[in-house]
Scaffold this motif. Structure first.
Motif, mmCIF file in Angstrom:
data_model
loop_
_atom_site.group_PDB
_atom_site.id
_atom_site.type_symbol
_atom_site.label_atom_id
_atom_site.label_comp_id
_atom_site.label_asym_id
_atom_site.label_seq_id
_atom_site.Cartn_x
_atom_site.Cartn_y
_atom_site.Cartn_z
ATOM 1 N N GLU A 1 0.836 -1.204 0.000
ATOM 2 C CA GLU A 1 0.000 0.000 0.000
ATOM 3 C C GLU A 1 0.868 1.251 0.000
ATOM 4 O O GLU A 1 1.805 1.348 0.813
ATOM 5 C CB GLU A 1 -0.872 -0.019 1.265
ATOM 6 C CG GLU A 1 -1.622 1.250 1.553
ATOM 7 C CD GLU A 1 -2.207 1.284 2.964
ATOM 8 O OE1 GLU A 1 -3.195 2.021 3.152
ATOM 9 O OE2 GLU A 1 -1.686 0.604 3.857
ATOM 10 N N GLU B 1 -5.106 8.386 2.681
ATOM 11 C CA GLU B 1 -6.095 8.911 3.629
ATOM 12 C C GLU B 1 -5.886 8.351 5.026
ATOM 13 O O GLU B 1 -6.098 9.043 6.021
ATOM 14 C CB GLU B 1 -7.500 8.577 3.126
ATOM 15 C CG GLU B 1 -7.969 9.425 1.954
ATOM 16 C CD GLU B 1 -8.085 10.888 2.287
ATOM 17 O OE1 GLU B 1 -7.769 11.731 1.415
ATOM 18 O OE2 GLU B 1 -8.487 11.214 3.428
ATOM 19 N N SER B 2 -5.463 7.113 5.094
ATOM 20 C CA SER B 2 -5.325 6.433 6.391
ATOM 21 C C SER B 2 -4.229 7.028 7.276
ATOM 22 O O SER B 2 -4.212 6.768 8.481
ATOM 23 C CB SER B 2 -5.056 4.943 6.169
ATOM 24 O OG SER B 2 -3.879 4.761 5.396
ATOM 25 N N LYS C 1 -1.096 3.496 15.250
ATOM 26 C CA LYS C 1 -2.197 2.592 15.568
ATOM 27 C C LYS C 1 -1.766 1.166 15.272
ATOM 28 O O LYS C 1 -0.891 0.944 14.435
ATOM 29 C CB LYS C 1 -3.413 2.937 14.705
ATOM 30 C CG LYS C 1 -3.870 4.385 14.807
ATOM 31 C CD LYS C 1 -4.997 4.648 13.822
ATOM 32 C CE LYS C 1 -5.465 6.092 13.882
ATOM 33 N NZ LYS C 1 -6.568 6.349 12.911
ATOM 34 N N GLU D 1 -3.108 -0.897 13.430
ATOM 35 C CA GLU D 1 -3.271 -1.153 11.991
ATOM 36 C C GLU D 1 -2.153 -0.564 11.136
ATOM 37 O O GLU D 1 -2.103 -0.800 9.927
ATOM 38 C CB GLU D 1 -4.628 -0.661 11.495
ATOM 39 C CG GLU D 1 -4.939 0.782 11.843
ATOM 40 C CD GLU D 1 -5.811 0.891 13.095
ATOM 41 O OE1 GLU D 1 -5.529 0.186 14.097
ATOM 42 O OE2 GLU D 1 -6.753 1.720 13.070
ATOM 43 N N ASP D 2 -1.252 0.181 11.738
ATOM 44 C CA ASP D 2 -0.060 0.660 11.027
ATOM 45 C C ASP D 2 1.043 -0.389 11.003
ATOM 46 O O ASP D 2 2.074 -0.195 10.345
ATOM 47 C CB ASP D 2 0.483 1.933 11.675
ATOM 48 C CG ASP D 2 -0.464 3.110 11.551
ATOM 49 O OD1 ASP D 2 -0.600 3.857 12.555
ATOM 50 O OD2 ASP D 2 -1.058 3.298 10.483
#
Length: 127
Positions: free
Chosen positions: A46, A61-62, A86, A88-89
């Protein structure tokens, strides 16, 4: 021969910060595009952040408002300052260099816009 080497990864708790560095050699650094990508286990790569040789930037965006990409052309180095991390990183983070400014400006967070890649540095964020 172009070589990109990332450093600065590690393990942090959620809310923490890390700064990644990407040192480049064998590359006309000052005229190229640079970007950071990441790949979490079981997921595709990504695009996270992009910086043009003129200093303009693009972010996924994230990570907007939390990550900052910068470059020091005198040191042939690109940085990714990551804050408010976070879970999710969590991912392997890669730097990438592109020698076609038109392509990477048009597609700043797409893999095909980049010619050279580092080996990656692991970032793990625990909750």
């Amino acid at each position: 021969q172009v070589h990109l080497e990332e450093s600065g990864g590690g393990s942090v708790q959620a809310g923490g910060s890390l700064r990644l560095s990407c040192a480049g050699t064998g590359y006309t650094y000052s005229r190229g595009c640079m970007a950071w990508f990441r790949q979490a286990p079981g997921k595709g790569r990504e695009g996270v952040a992009f910086i043009h040789s003129d200093g303009s930037t693009t972010y996924a965006e994230s990570v907007k408002g939390r990550f900052t990409i910068s470059r020091d052309n005198a040191k042939d180095t690109t940085y990714l300052q990551m804050t408010a991390l976070k879970p999710e990183d969590t991912a392997m983070y890669y730097c990438a260099a592109g020698q076609n400014p038109g392509l990477c400006v048009t597609y700043p967070l797409r893999e095909f816009a980049y010619n050279y890649w580092g080996q990656g540095t692991q970032v793990t964020v625990s909750s």
